[in-house]
Design a protein around this motif. Structure first.
Motif, mmCIF file in Angstrom:
data_model
loop_
_atom_site.group_PDB
_atom_site.id
_atom_site.type_symbol
_atom_site.label_atom_id
_atom_site.label_comp_id
_atom_site.label_asym_id
_atom_site.label_seq_id
_atom_site.Cartn_x
_atom_site.Cartn_y
_atom_site.Cartn_z
ATOM 1 N N SER A 56 58.000 -61.638 5.923
ATOM 2 C CA SER A 56 57.330 -60.639 5.091
ATOM 3 C C SER A 56 57.603 -60.986 3.631
ATOM 4 O O SER A 56 58.705 -61.397 3.292
ATOM 5 C CB SER A 56 57.897 -59.253 5.374
ATOM 6 O OG SER A 56 57.636 -58.894 6.699
ATOM 7 N N THR A 78 52.860 -58.808 5.980
ATOM 8 C CA THR A 78 53.714 -58.942 7.177
ATOM 9 C C THR A 78 53.141 -59.966 8.151
ATOM 10 O O THR A 78 51.946 -60.250 8.116
ATOM 11 C CB THR A 78 53.812 -57.591 7.922
ATOM 12 O OG1 THR A 78 52.501 -57.232 8.373
ATOM 13 C CG2 THR A 78 54.361 -56.503 7.034
ATOM 14 N N SER A 91 59.828 -54.077 7.193
ATOM 15 C CA SER A 91 58.968 -53.879 6.017
ATOM 16 C C SER A 91 58.487 -52.433 5.950
ATOM 17 O O SER A 91 58.390 -51.844 4.882
ATOM 18 C CB SER A 91 57.749 -54.798 6.088
ATOM 19 O OG SER A 91 58.160 -56.125 6.228
#
Length: 453
Positions: A56, A78, A91
Motif C-alpha cells: 500500500s 492498496t 490501510s
C-alpha cells in the motif's frame, strides 16, 4: 482538520486501482507531465514488471473543490491480490472512507466482496465506482444490478468513470469531499498515532508511516512506542507527496511519516501506538488482528557464512511486510536457516524475489507445505509444518489437515469443468447459488494442501 479527507482505493485484481490513483495524482497537479509514469505509486521494480501492487502506498493530494475551499486528500492505494489482503486491512484502519472500484466488463468479483466486508468492519463510507466504461464489452446495467444484489449497496450513489481515459475524475474528487467524513480527533489531546507501515533506510534508520488520531508531533519531541516502552527523539516529520516532504508538525487526522533515528529494527511493530513520553495517552489504539500464515517453507543461505546476513535481512524485511513470520530452523543437509510462514504462494514468490533483489542474498527455498495437527496416543496435540518433524506413526491417534472454504463466482458455462476440478482436489460441495443470469456462486470445502500443490 475539517479540510482533510483520508480514503483508500479497494477493488479486485486488475480493476484499475493504480490507474485511477495515477489520474487523481495528475488531476490534482502533484506530478508534472515530464516526471509522470504509469503506476506512479508502485515504486518497486518488481511491482512494475508484474503490473501488480504489492505494498500500500500513501500520498497527499491538494485539491480545490467547487465550493472554493482547499482540501488535503490523503489517498492510500492498496493491492488487490488475496495474498496481500493484510495490507488492505491495515490501510483501512487509517481511513474514513473508500472508493470501491468495479470493472464494467467483469462486474463484481471475489476480492470486491472480500474488500467490501473489510471496509464495513471499519465502518467506512463506501463510494461505488464503475471503472472501464470505455471498454466495448462494458455492461453498466448488469454491474448496477450486481451492486444492488451482491454488494447490498445503493446503486443510485455510484459514479461512472474510465481511469484510463480520464473520464469522471472530477466527479470522484467532488464525491470524496462531499461524502467521506473529515477525521475526528483533537490536537490538544495527548498524542496517539497508529503505525501502519515502516521501512528501513540505511542512512536515516527506520522510517515510520503512521496515521495521527489524537494530538500532534513535531521535530524535537520525545516519542514512546507503547508496545515495548522504548523512547526516541523525533528528527523529522512530514507528508507523502511523490517523495517524502518535510513538515513542521503532524496533527490529528494527518497521515505521514516520522523519522526518529530508530536503528533497532525490532522496536518498531506495525499496529503499535506512538505517544509522547512526557504526556502519554491513557491506552493504546486498537491495533491489527494477528495474521495467520497458511503456507510454510524454509529459507537457507547457499553459503553457510551468509547466515548472519540472512538473519539481519529478514529482520529489516519484516518491517516492511508485517504478514511475514519466521523462526530459526536447521537441516542436516542445508545447515542453519529459517522456517517462514506466508499468506499464499504469490506472497512466498514475492518474498523470495525481494530478498534476492533488495538484500543481495543467494538463498535456497524448500518445498512449501501446510501445517498439520496430530493427536498422539498419550493425548498430546502437536502441530507439524516440516516433514522432518513428523511423529512416529505408531504413536499417532489421529491426524488432521487444514481445510478451506472456497467461494467461487463463475459464468454458468464453466460450471461442469470447475466442479470436476474441485472433485479431483478432494473437494466437497457445500452450496451452489445462482446470483444472476448466467452467474453461479459455488462453495466447496477442500484441503489446503491440494490448493497449494
Amino acid at each position: 482538520m475539517e479540510n482533510i479527507r483520508n480514503f483508500s482505493i479497494i477493488a479486485h485484481i486488475d480493476h484499475g486501482k493504480s490507474t485511477l490513483a495515477d489520474r487523481l495524482i495528475q488531476f490534482t497537479g502533484v506530478c508534472n507531465e515530464r516526471n509522470f509514469q504509469d503506476q506512479i505509486l508502485d515504486n518497486m521494480d518488481i511491482e512494475r514488471e508484474r503490473g501488480i501492487t504489492i505494498k500500500s502506498n500513501a500520498i497527499s493530494l491538494p485539491y480545490r473543490a467547487k465550493d472554493g475551499k482547499e482540501y488535503i486528500l490523503n489517498l492510500i492505494d492498496t493491492p488487490g491480490h488475496v495474498d496481500f489482503s493484510y495490507e488492505v486491512s491495515r490501510s483501512l484502519a487509517s481511513c474514513e472512507g473508500v472508493l470501491l472500484l468495479i470493472d464494467a466488463a467483469q462486474g463484481v468479483q471475489a476480492q470486491t466482496l472480500a474488500n467490501l466486508y473489510l471496509a464495513m468492519e471499519h465502518n467506512l463510507e463506501i463510494i461505488p465506482i464503475i471503472n472501464k466504461i470505455d471498454l466495448p464489452s462494458a455492461d453498466v446495467d448488469r454491474v448496477l444490478e450486481e451492486i444492488d444484489s451482491e454488494l447490498g449497496l445503493d446503486p443510485d450513489k455510484h459514479i461512472k468513470c474510465s481511469a484510463k481515459e480520464g473520464i469522471g475524475i472530477e466527479e470522484i474528487l467532488e464525491a470524496i469531499v462531499e461524502r467521506i467524513p473529515p477525521p475526528k480527533g483533537d490536537t490538544s489531546n495527548p498524542l496517539a498515532a497508529l503505525i501502519f507501515d515502516a521501512k528501513y533506510d540505511s542512512f536515516r534508520g527506520t522510517i515510520i508511516h503512521c496515521r495521527v488520531f489524537e494530538g500532534s508531533v513535531k521535530a524535537g519531541d520525545i516519542i514512546k512506542f507503547m508496545y515495548n516502552g522504548t523512547t526516541y527523539k523525533v528528527e523529522e516529520v512530514g507528508h507523502f507527496l511523490l517523495t517524502r516532504t518535510k513538515r513542521e508538525k503532524l496533527s490529528a487526522g494527518d497521515v505521514g511519516y516520522i523519522i526518529a533515528g530508530v536503528k533497532t529494527v525490532a522496536d518498531v511493530r506495525t499496529g503499535d501506538t506512538i505517544t509522547l513520553q512526557d504526556k502519554p495517552c491513557s491506552q493504546p489504539l486498537p491495533g491489527f488482528k494477528e495474521v495467520k500464515p497458511v503456507v510454510f517453507a524454509s529459507i537457507y543461505p547457499i553459503a553457510s557464512d551468509d547466515y548472519q546476513d540472512l538473519a539481519d535481512s529478514l529482520e529489516k524485511y519484516k518491517l516492511n511486510d508485517a504478514s511475514f513470520i519466521y523462526e530459526k530452523d536447521s537441516s542436516a543437509a542445508l545447515g542453519q536457516g529459517f522456517r517462514c510462514g506466508f499468506l499464499g504462494l504469490l506472497h512466498l514468490d514475492i518474498v523470495q524475489e525481494r530478498l534476492e533483489r533488495e538484500f543481495d542474498l543467494s538463498i535456497i527455498l524448500s518445498v512449501p507445505s501446510v501445517r498439520y495437527r496430530f493427536t498422539l496416543k498419550d493425548g498430546k496435540v502437536i502441530y507439524v509444518d516440516n516433514p522432518a518433524h513428523y511423529p512416529d506413526p505408531a504413536e499417532i491417534a489421529k491426524g488432521e489437515e487444514p481445510y478451506i472454504r472456497a467461494a467461487m463466482m463463475l459464468p454458468e458455462r464453466y460450471l461442469g469443468t470447475v466442479m470436476k476440478l474441485c472433485m479431483e482436489k478432494r473437494g466437497v460441495s457445500s452450496n451452489m447459488t445462482y446470483t444472476g443470469p448466467g452467474r453461479v456462486e459455488l462453495s466447496y470445502e477442500m484441503p489446503l494442501a491440494e490448493v497449494i500443490f
